[in-house]
Design a protein around this motif. Sequence first.
Motif, short mmCIF file in Angstrom:
data_model
loop_
_atom_site.label_atom_id
_atom_site.label_comp_id
_atom_site.label_asym_id
_atom_site.label_seq_id
_atom_site.Cartn_x
_atom_site.Cartn_y
_atom_site.Cartn_z
N ARG A 27 14.59 24.98 57.60
CA ARG A 27 14.04 24.42 58.83
C ARG A 27 15.04 23.49 59.48
O ARG A 27 15.81 22.81 58.80
CB ARG A 27 12.75 23.67 58.52
N VAL A 33 10.13 38.77 67.66
CA VAL A 33 10.85 38.49 66.43
C VAL A 33 10.13 37.36 65.70
O VAL A 33 9.88 36.31 66.28
CB VAL A 33 12.32 38.08 66.72
N ILE A 34 9.78 37.61 64.46
CA ILE A 34 9.13 36.59 63.64
C ILE A 34 10.20 35.96 62.76
O ILE A 34 10.96 36.64 62.08
CB ILE A 34 8.03 37.21 62.77
N ALA A 35 10.22 34.62 62.77
CA ALA A 35 11.22 33.89 61.99
C ALA A 35 10.98 34.09 60.51
O ALA A 35 9.85 34.22 60.05
CB ALA A 35 11.17 32.41 62.34
N ASP A 36 12.06 34.10 59.77
CA ASP A 36 12.00 34.22 58.31
C ASP A 36 11.38 32.94 57.74
O ASP A 36 11.92 31.84 57.94
CB ASP A 36 13.41 34.43 57.74
N PRO A 37 10.25 33.03 57.01
CA PRO A 37 9.62 31.82 56.48
C PRO A 37 10.45 31.12 55.42
O PRO A 37 10.25 29.94 55.15
CB PRO A 37 8.30 32.32 55.89
N LYS A 38 11.42 31.81 54.83
CA LYS A 38 12.25 31.20 53.80
C LYS A 38 13.53 30.59 54.38
O LYS A 38 14.30 29.98 53.65
CB LYS A 38 12.61 32.23 52.73
N ALA A 39 13.72 30.74 55.68
CA ALA A 39 14.92 30.19 56.31
C ALA A 39 14.82 28.67 56.35
O ALA A 39 13.72 28.12 56.48
CB ALA A 39 15.07 30.74 57.72
#
Length: 153
Positions: free
Chosen positions: A11, A3-9
């Motif tokens: 931090r 699972v790749i984390a959403d870059p827009k989530a």
Amino acid sequence: MTVIADPKAPRIPRSGPGRRSTRGNTELYAWVFMRVSGVLLLVLIFAHLISNLVVGEGVSQIDFAFVAGKWATPFWQVWDLTMLWLAMIHGTNGMRTIINDYAEKDRTRLVLKSALYLAFAVVVVLGTLVIFTFDPCPVGAPADLLPSFCSDI
């Protein structure tokens, strides 16, 4: 499954609830320095090239006497010293970034960065000494080893 984390989530703060960490500002300052020093180096280098190669007789005028005459004035000493220091810091910072990016082992990174910093120190110290202690006509030197313009002094 990966699972790749959403870059827009948003931090998660590292320092505690709602706090921002100030660690890592060094890399920001290094990044800004690279941009500013790059622009300054462009100005310094092109002015240096124009004053040495375009104004006057061009490349045929550059010899020992030309450099000796330039370094007889504090303006050109400071100009060349600024170019030397800025270019060396700029280049060393760029190489440091490359070493950090590509050297996988800590020991390799340490050895490469140590060699880089040693080379930086040697070039900057020797370059600074040459610029400020350069004397084309040293007292007590044999006359046959001195440039022709030294006999007038």
